[in-house]
Motif scaffolding. Structure first.
Motif, mmCIF file in Angstrom:
data_model
loop_
_atom_site.group_PDB
_atom_site.id
_atom_site.type_symbol
_atom_site.label_atom_id
_atom_site.label_comp_id
_atom_site.label_asym_id
_atom_site.label_seq_id
_atom_site.Cartn_x
_atom_site.Cartn_y
_atom_site.Cartn_z
ATOM 1 N N MET A 81 0.832 -1.196 0.000
ATOM 2 C CA MET A 81 0.000 0.000 0.000
ATOM 3 C C MET A 81 0.873 1.255 0.000
ATOM 4 N N LEU A 82 0.691 2.093 -1.004
ATOM 5 C CA LEU A 82 1.461 3.325 -1.114
ATOM 6 C C LEU A 82 0.626 4.470 -0.552
ATOM 7 N N ARG A 83 1.231 5.228 0.355
ATOM 8 C CA ARG A 83 0.518 6.335 0.983
ATOM 9 C C ARG A 83 1.061 7.656 0.463
ATOM 10 N N VAL A 84 0.164 8.619 0.315
ATOM 11 C CA VAL A 84 0.514 9.935 -0.205
ATOM 12 C C VAL A 84 0.651 10.921 0.954
ATOM 13 N N VAL A 85 1.772 11.629 0.971
ATOM 14 C CA VAL A 85 2.003 12.650 1.992
ATOM 15 C C VAL A 85 1.509 13.984 1.434
ATOM 16 N N LYS A 86 0.453 14.505 2.021
ATOM 17 C CA LYS A 86 -0.141 15.743 1.529
ATOM 18 C C LYS A 86 0.648 16.970 2.005
ATOM 19 N N LYS A 87 0.248 18.128 1.506
ATOM 20 C CA LYS A 87 0.960 19.367 1.815
ATOM 21 C C LYS A 87 0.925 19.698 3.298
ATOM 22 N N ASP A 88 -0.178 19.333 3.980
ATOM 23 C CA ASP A 88 -0.299 19.631 5.407
ATOM 24 C C ASP A 88 0.321 18.549 6.290
ATOM 25 N N GLY A 89 0.962 17.547 5.653
ATOM 26 C CA GLY A 89 1.620 16.500 6.411
ATOM 27 C C GLY A 89 0.772 15.277 6.678
ATOM 28 N N SER A 90 -0.514 15.348 6.368
ATOM 29 C CA SER A 90 -1.390 14.197 6.577
ATOM 30 C C SER A 90 -1.126 13.132 5.516
ATOM 31 N N ARG A 91 -1.530 11.900 5.822
ATOM 32 C CA ARG A 91 -1.324 10.783 4.918
ATOM 33 C C ARG A 91 -2.648 10.236 4.424
ATOM 34 N N ALA A 92 -2.639 9.707 3.210
ATOM 35 C CA ALA A 92 -3.829 9.080 2.636
ATOM 36 C C ALA A 92 -3.377 8.040 1.624
ATOM 37 N N PRO A 93 -4.154 6.966 1.446
ATOM 38 C CA PRO A 93 -3.789 5.942 0.451
ATOM 39 C C PRO A 93 -3.734 6.547 -0.956
ATOM 40 N N PHE A 94 -2.809 6.048 -1.761
ATOM 41 C CA PHE A 94 -2.731 6.501 -3.151
ATOM 42 C C PHE A 94 -4.034 6.134 -3.864
ATOM 43 N N ASP A 95 -4.638 7.108 -4.502
ATOM 44 C CA ASP A 95 -5.926 6.903 -5.174
ATOM 45 C C ASP A 95 -5.784 7.298 -6.640
ATOM 46 N N ARG A 96 -5.672 6.309 -7.509
ATOM 47 C CA ARG A 96 -5.493 6.600 -8.933
ATOM 48 C C ARG A 96 -6.718 7.292 -9.514
ATOM 49 N N LYS A 97 -7.892 7.073 -8.901
ATOM 50 C CA LYS A 97 -9.103 7.731 -9.387
ATOM 51 C C LYS A 97 -8.996 9.243 -9.246
ATOM 52 N N LYS A 98 -8.399 9.693 -8.147
ATOM 53 C CA LYS A 98 -8.216 11.139 -7.947
ATOM 54 C C LYS A 98 -7.246 11.709 -8.975
ATOM 55 N N VAL A 99 -6.178 10.952 -9.241
ATOM 56 C CA VAL A 99 -5.197 11.403 -10.243
ATOM 57 C C VAL A 99 -5.864 11.485 -11.612
ATOM 58 N N LEU A 100 -6.632 10.455 -11.958
ATOM 59 C CA LEU A 100 -7.321 10.428 -13.243
ATOM 60 C C LEU A 100 -8.332 11.564 -13.341
ATOM 61 N N SER A 101 -9.033 11.836 -12.237
ATOM 62 C CA SER A 101 -10.016 12.924 -12.229
ATOM 63 C C SER A 101 -9.357 14.269 -12.516
ATOM 64 N N GLY A 102 -8.189 14.505 -11.918
ATOM 65 C CA GLY A 102 -7.473 15.760 -12.159
ATOM 66 C C GLY A 102 -6.991 15.884 -13.590
ATOM 67 N N VAL A 103 -6.540 14.762 -14.153
ATOM 68 C CA VAL A 103 -6.060 14.763 -15.538
ATOM 69 C C VAL A 103 -7.225 15.000 -16.503
ATOM 70 N N ILE A 104 -8.356 14.346 -16.229
ATOM 71 C CA ILE A 104 -9.540 14.528 -17.083
ATOM 72 C C ILE A 104 -9.994 15.990 -17.062
ATOM 73 N N LYS A 105 -9.956 16.602 -15.894
ATOM 74 C CA LYS A 105 -10.371 18.005 -15.770
ATOM 75 C C LYS A 105 -9.433 18.909 -16.572
ATOM 76 N N ALA A 106 -8.132 18.611 -16.523
ATOM 77 C CA ALA A 106 -7.157 19.409 -17.273
ATOM 78 C C ALA A 106 -7.339 19.252 -18.779
ATOM 79 N N CYS A 107 -7.811 18.079 -19.194
ATOM 80 C CA CYS A 107 -7.982 17.785 -20.630
ATOM 81 C C CYS A 107 -9.413 18.033 -21.110
ATOM 82 N N GLU A 108 -10.208 18.720 -20.307
ATOM 83 C CA GLU A 108 -11.592 18.985 -20.698
ATOM 84 C C GLU A 108 -11.657 19.747 -22.029
#
Length: 200
Positions: free
Chosen positions: A48-75
């Motif tokens: 399990m890969l965890r993402v270190v956010k800007k505020d120092g909190s941790r969350a599981p890597f979520d490819r759906k969030k990455v894909l959502s950001g890319v889709i929004k950029a390519c709108e």
């Protein structure tokens, strides 16, 4: 594995093949109860890969969030969804290759920017404006400078080709005009010579 249609666990594999990137196995199954067919994927289980956010909190890597950001950029951009999914696949794979347990959110953003820069310049600028959080216009224009210079160079090259084409066209028209005049003069001289022969 239960059938997604009848929910019964009675099926057989009718086709198996590796995915294009060879990181997963695609299996085509047929339910022996309802006869429907469906596809499953077999992947290597990774830590399990965890993402270190800007505020120092941790969350599981979520490819759906990455894909959502890319889709929004390519709108409204001419980029197929499949290419975006493949882009996220490369980013996710790179994160797993370079980081064991945790990856900084900034690193993920940088990986996405590298991929978008090669895929679509407009999408790259959109994503960069959010990822880098530009505070003023000067920083934003600094990011755009390479693309502006490239566009200007392409426009200049196109203009030079157009000017050369116009000159070639003018030269061709002038050459044709001279050829017609010479042909006309040659025909006139021939007719004059025939008249003189007839008079003699």
């Amino acid at each position: 594995m239960k059938c997604p249609y009848c929910k019964l666990d009675n099926n057989k594999v009718i086709d198996s093949r590796a995915s294009d990137d060879a990181f997963s196995i695609r299996r085509r199954r047929e339910c022996l109860e309802c006869g429907r067919r469906y596809t499953t994927y077999e992947n290597v289980e990774e830590a399990m890969l965890r993402v270190v956010k800007k505020d120092g909190s941790r969350a599981p890597f979520d490819r759906k969030k990455v894909l959502s950001g890319v889709i929004k950029a390519c709108e409204k951009r001419p980029v197929p969804t499949q290419q975006l999914e493949e882009l996220v696949d490369r980013v996710e794979r790179r994160c797993h290759e370079l980081f064991d347990r945790e990856v900084d959110a900034k690193a993920i953003g940088a990986f996405v920017m590298e991929e978008l820069k090669k895929l679509d310049q407009v999408a790259y600028v959109r994503f960069a404006s959010v990822y880098r959080e530009f505070k003023d216009v000067s920083r934003f224009l600094e990011e755009l400078r390479p693309f502006i210079e490239k566009h200007e160079a392409q426009a200049q090259e196109k203009q030079e080709k157009s000017e050369k084409k116009d000159k070639d066209k003018e030269f061709g028209e002038a050459a044709a005009e001279v050829a017609q005049r010479l042909e006309k003069n040659g025909n006139g001289s021939a007719r004059k010579a025939r008249r003189e022969d007839a008079e003699t």
